[in-house]
Design an enzyme around this catalytic site. Structure first.
Site, short mmCIF file in Angstrom:
data_model
loop_
_atom_site.label_atom_id
_atom_site.label_comp_id
_atom_site.label_asym_id
_atom_site.label_seq_id
_atom_site.Cartn_x
_atom_site.Cartn_y
_atom_site.Cartn_z
N LEU A 40 7.27 -2.44 -1.98
CA LEU A 40 6.64 -1.78 -0.84
C LEU A 40 5.61 -0.74 -1.27
CD1 LEU A 40 9.87 -1.42 1.30
CD2 LEU A 40 8.01 -3.05 1.60
N ASP A 70 7.88 2.06 8.29
CA ASP A 70 7.84 3.52 8.22
C ASP A 70 8.39 4.01 6.87
OD1 ASP A 70 10.27 2.54 9.10
OD2 ASP A 70 10.57 4.04 10.65
N LYS A 162 15.31 -1.28 15.11
CA LYS A 162 15.80 -2.35 14.24
C LYS A 162 16.92 -3.09 14.95
CE LYS A 162 15.58 -2.00 9.23
NZ LYS A 162 15.67 -1.12 8.09
N HIS A 176 20.55 -3.08 6.73
CA HIS A 176 19.38 -3.53 5.98
C HIS A 176 19.79 -4.40 4.80
CE1 HIS A 176 15.10 -3.12 4.91
NE2 HIS A 176 15.60 -3.56 3.77
N ARG A 236 -15.94 0.84 -25.58
CA ARG A 236 -15.98 1.10 -24.13
C ARG A 236 -17.38 0.83 -23.59
NH1 ARG A 236 -15.97 7.63 -22.98
NH2 ARG A 236 -17.45 8.19 -24.59
N SER A 263 -17.48 7.42 -18.19
CA SER A 263 -16.61 7.25 -19.36
C SER A 263 -16.38 5.78 -19.68
CB SER A 263 -15.24 7.90 -19.11
OG SER A 263 -15.40 9.21 -18.67
N GLU A 284 -5.82 5.56 -8.32
CA GLU A 284 -5.69 4.33 -9.11
C GLU A 284 -4.61 3.40 -8.60
OE1 GLU A 284 -5.58 7.39 -10.30
OE2 GLU A 284 -7.24 7.69 -11.69
N GLN A 295 10.43 -6.91 -7.02
CA GLN A 295 11.55 -6.23 -7.67
C GLN A 295 12.27 -7.02 -8.75
OE1 GLN A 295 13.69 -4.86 -4.05
NE2 GLN A 295 11.71 -5.41 -3.29
N ARG A 341 22.62 -6.59 -11.38
CA ARG A 341 23.01 -6.66 -9.97
C ARG A 341 24.35 -7.38 -9.72
NH1 ARG A 341 19.05 -6.91 -5.12
NH2 ARG A 341 20.53 -6.87 -3.45
#
Ligand SMILES: Cc1ncc(C[n+]2csc(CCOP(=O)(O)OP(=O)(O)O)c2C)c(N)n1
Length: 489
Positions: A40, A70, A162, A176, A236, A263, A284, A295, A341
């Protein structure tokens, strides 16, 4: 979603990838979701890239819709993207904040205080509407209004609940990511179906066909490098010059920079192709937003191995995990504990002693022919392989590393010597920078040791853990094959 997909968005239903289609970015994967960002906080950054492309490069009519949550808006990257979108006047972009009050673990900081979201969006320069997320007419109206707004991106802050309408689930915590029991799901589906008032087949509007044909394959330099041996030039600068040269080759070569163009020498590109240079400022996270695999950490060991003095624990069972936690509390410097897990069997007695940098030899006998090194989940695969091979009179030594950094080099080398120099490493990690490479580095000075590494070579899909272990070549079955191959050679 239904208002967006069947009323607002224009696309060819049969061609999800048609370039004229409106774009849809969501954290979940469906065929017509252009980008699924299960990690996310990236969705809006990706949507910004699409909207920028649509407005400034394609100059086409398609619009970009990003459905966000949210909880997700706690991510700093979301606000970097918010700033980017308004700075570049991305009026073809609509972000929908699904404010359902709940995250994964419970209520979110702003709960249903819609005005907090509204003020934040407005402060970031967005044209902002607040709606009841269930009010179809209100949604239709704000999406239409959004399409009329010039020079500003639009935020639709939608108040939702929800599990709306599902008895004892609506607005309740702890649902969830929890699978719904089948009987309950069936009842809810029936309830929803009973509320459907029409069986008219809704057809989306067709897109306006005005996006250009784009070819970004085979982008080549037009001439070889123009340097002579002995020349002195900073790489560079060479990189900046090369980018500008690549800009000649294809007008879809673009450059993004985070306020560092002098740079990085991307200013050379900027001078030649200002319309293809995107200043992202010091944001960035937004600059590099890209579709990520949700994940699945398969690069974490590599990342933490590079940090000086960082200790990496990869405990296999609950006992070793508890020791890892206690050892980490007393260790100097950063510690990273990688846990698993699924439930795994306890293999150590409470009396077992653990030290940083000390591996455990779980199986050994004088007839061992190969040392198999695992950590965490792969230790169980190695043990299963050992059991199976035993039935075929092939003996393997099994090592549980416990810590990957520091590595127990002494145990690895002595085990390798005891098994005629044969090592197989097996890890749930990409090959680069993982256990295999750590072990290779540790034994590299010994010409009599050979290492064969089993690791995850491709970007994986979702699936059941045991299926994935097998699909990506790190299951007991693959270890058995690797052992036999090594013995044949
Ligand atoms: C960067 C990131 N951190 C953590 C998670 C784990 N995670 C998955 S869903 C979720 C909470 C979801 O709440 P919210 O963002 O409000 O979405 P919704 O309620 O609409 O499902 C979390 C923490 C994640 N997917 N990505």
């Amino acid at each position: 979603m239904s208002v967006l997909l069947f009323y607002v968005m224009k696309y060819k239903q049969s061609e999800p990838e048609n370039p004229d289609n409106d774009r849809f970015v969501l954290a979940k994967r469906l065929s017509f979701v252009d980008v699924a960002t299960g990690w996310l906080g990236q969705g809006l950054g990706v949507a910004c890239g699409m909207a920028y492309t649509g407005k400034y490069f394609d100059r086409a009519s398609y619009r970009v819709f990003c459905l966000m949550s949210d909880g997700e808006s706690s991510e700093g990257s979301v606000w970097e993207a918010m700033a980017f979108a308004s700075y570049y006047s991305l009026d073809n972009l609509v972000a929908i904040f699904d404010v359902n009050r709940l995250g994964h673990s419970g209520a979110l900081p702003a709960e249903h205080c819609i005005d907090i979201y509204q003020r934040r969006c407005e402060a970031f320069g967005w044209n902002t509407y607040v709606v009841d997320g269930r009010d179809v007419e209100a949604l239709c109206q704000v999406f239409w209004q959004a399409s009329q707004v010039k020079h500003k991106p639009t935020a639709v802050v939608a108040k939702t609940f929800k599990g709306r309408g599902a008895p004892s689930i609506e607005d309740a915590e702890s649902w969830h990511g929890k699978p719904m029991p089948t009987e309950r799901a069936d009842a809810i589906i029936k309830l929803i179906e009973s509320q459907i008032e029409t069986n008219r087949n809704l057809e989306p509007q067709l897109p306006i066909e005005d996006s250009p044909e784009v070819n970004i394959t085979d982008v080549r330099m037009t001439s070889p490098p123009d340097y002579r041996v002995g020349d002195k030039i900073a790489t560079r600068k060479a990189c900046g010059l090369a980018l500008a040269k690549l800009g000649h080759a294809n007008n879809r070569v673009i450059v993004l920079d985070g306020d560092t163009k002098y740079s990085t020498f991307s200013e050379i590109f900027n001078k030649e192709y200002p319309e293809r240079f995107i200043e992202c400022f010091m944001a960035e996270q937004n600059m590099v937003s890209e579709d990520g695999v949700s994940q699945m950490a398969l690069e974490d060991i590599a990342m933490f191995r590079t940090i000086p003095k960082c200790t990496i624990f990869y405990p296999t069972d609950a006992v070793s995990t508890e020791h890892a936690v206690a050892l980490a509390a007393n260790a100097k410097g950063m510690c990273f504990i990688r846990t698993t897990r699924p439930e795994t069997m306890v293999i150590y007695t409470p009396q077992e002693r653990f030290e940083i940098g000390q591996a455990k030899v779980l199986r050994h006998c004088v007839s061992d022919k190969v040392t198999v090194i695992g950590a965490g989940i792969t230790v169980y695969e190695a043990l299963a392989a050992a059991d199976e091979l035993l039935k075929q009179d092939i003996f393997i030594r099994v090592i549980d590393l416990f810590t990957i950094k520091p590595l127990d080099v002494a145990t690895i080398i002595s085990s390798a010597k005891a098994t005629e120099g044969r090592i197989i490493t097996v890890e749930d990690h990409y090959p680069q920078g993982g256990i295999g490479e750590a072990v290779c580095a540790a034994v590299s000075m010994d010409p009599d040791i050979q290492v064969h590494s089993l690791a995850v070579s491709g970007v994986p899909q979702s699936g059941k853990p045991e299926e994935l272990l097998d699909m990506y070549g790190i299951s007991a079955r693959h270890i058995i094959v690797a052992v036999k191959c090594m013995l044949l050679n």
